[in-house]
Design a protein around this motif. Sequence first.
Motif, short mmCIF file in Angstrom:
data_model
loop_
_atom_site.label_atom_id
_atom_site.label_comp_id
_atom_site.label_asym_id
_atom_site.label_seq_id
_atom_site.Cartn_x
_atom_site.Cartn_y
_atom_site.Cartn_z
N LEU A 466 0.78 -1.19 -0.01
CA LEU A 466 -0.12 -0.11 0.09
C LEU A 466 0.81 1.17 -0.11
CD1 LEU A 466 -3.03 0.31 -0.01
CD2 LEU A 466 -2.98 0.67 2.52
N VAL A 467 0.66 2.28 -0.96
CA VAL A 467 1.43 3.29 -1.11
C VAL A 467 0.87 4.73 -0.80
CG1 VAL A 467 3.08 4.43 -2.73
CG2 VAL A 467 2.73 2.27 -3.03
N PRO A 468 1.07 5.20 0.19
CA PRO A 468 0.45 6.71 0.50
C PRO A 468 0.64 7.69 -0.42
CG PRO A 468 2.02 6.25 1.94
CD PRO A 468 2.17 5.06 1.00
N ASP A 469 0.23 9.02 -0.09
CA ASP A 469 0.77 10.08 -0.70
C ASP A 469 1.93 10.39 -0.14
OD1 ASP A 469 -1.21 10.79 -2.87
OD2 ASP A 469 -2.55 11.12 -1.16
N TRP A 470 3.08 11.16 -1.03
CA TRP A 470 4.12 11.34 -0.32
C TRP A 470 4.27 12.39 0.74
CZ3 TRP A 470 5.54 16.43 -0.20
CH2 TRP A 470 4.94 17.33 -1.05
#
Length: 546
Positions: A466-470
């Motif tokens: 899962l990749v969040p916003d930077w």
Amino acid sequence: MRRGIAVHAARVLLLVGLVTGPSGASASGPPTREEYFRFVPLSYPRIVRQTSASQALALYGDPADPGYRDEAPRDGIDDERFRVLQALAVRFAPILVKNTYTFPMDHKVFRDLPGGLLLSLDTWDLAKPGSVLMRSDSINFSTLGHPCPEDGAPERLLRTESSGRDARDDCRLIALLKEFHPDHPTIPRLRQDAVAAEQAPFTVMYLDFPGYDPDTWHEAYASPQPGQIARRYLGTEKVYAHPFLAEVRDAERGLLGYELFIQYWFFYPFNAGGNNHEGDWEHVSAVVTPLSAVERVLTEEELQRILSGGWPADGVDPLVLKRTEYFFHHNAMVFDFARPNAYLPRKRWEELMELRGEDRPGEKKLLARVRSYVWADEAETRINTHPIGYIGADSKGLEQLLASPGPHARESHATYPLPGVFKGVGPAGSTEAVPKRFDHQEYLADPKRPLPEGVVRYDMAERIDLVPDWERVYDLAIEDPSVRREWSWLILPLRWGYPSAKSPLAGIISHSDMGNLSITGPAFSEGWNRPAPNAGFIGYAPGELP
């Protein structure tokens, strides 16, 4: 993933290339630093922000909430929200049909190889005639994860422009993160401040994966068994799921509601199709909605109920696909399951199709295929929630005259929605063909039936990151060594591969990407946080697909 140049201009330049031959590399081995620097644009790409809806509605959780916990894993996402988003990512994960021996894989596998993964930093002085290489340095991602500075190192040693190899890798990485801060960079070229006349430093940062051209990539990644990846990469299947929220607005009525997107980003260590470059990122997007809301947008209350885990995914009103957006080269093709509603009984759907008419040859046949994607069985008794994508295609362009024989003509890794011929999508307006076929209803009708060889499924938690916003991890990466090790790749404008490779159009225009340059990461893509079509991906409308 390659945006490309104007098609007509590219065709002219391709004819020039046919006469002059390809350039961009040494006679043997990869391009030298001086050679790659001829091609790299002399500007830094800019990162894409989170959407206003993701921020306002606290998609990843509200840090100001007393119940907010970000501990396992520490990634800028509330732990309970992580559980909900991860479950959604698994439910709507893609099933990919391979027209290639490679597949979307975990880029961190290279970090953990013997010797680790080096982030190379080449700093050039643009103020000197012809530009001069000032310094080459590196950061080993495998050794990251230590506090900085733990030994009281002076601040001057923590800046990459002066640190050299005296500062530890964690210290140099913190310096990079500060220099390239998306809002408050310390690099003059990013701030657009006045700069000193004597020096104009420009840093090219890149990861270098095995191989440097189609032949050596094949040696590095292919198994001796035809059509198979090397044994050491088996088990590295991975997709990177990035959720975001989008506002839906009307020019007269303003905000109408929201849509929930999950973008699935695919990493490949090389691209060898019409264009050749090291490192590749592709993606598809899934728009998620309750079945009852397929034909409309979501209210804030409905969205918050989904994000809190209060909407049963398989209840009487299940969560389903509203749209699937496919991206190939600089094109986007949208499978819209809402117009007409593909979940309606077939008879009613056919009535709506008759009312719709036919705008172009083959459209009704295509829409019938679109409808089939939301049903796991031919009898239409079970809903399918997995986008079906075809990865890789056989290039049919003139540029193949410049390519050596071999398997690389299908390693562009674009993600197509269907088998068939796609005209004008490749480099210089070339055609790409997807010959593979997969009857998903034959296999998905029985959940226990294994998929055929050449079809890869990602609906498993262990195959999804899962990749969040930077924005959620930047400050954490500065202060927390473990976050810095795991998430710096998302924030920095690094190139995913050696900067240039041998490619048919390489070198025709200086300091321009002619398909031979390694790319920057997902958060720097025109597709990040954006529905399709958009400025980076034009809508693709096929005719009848054979």
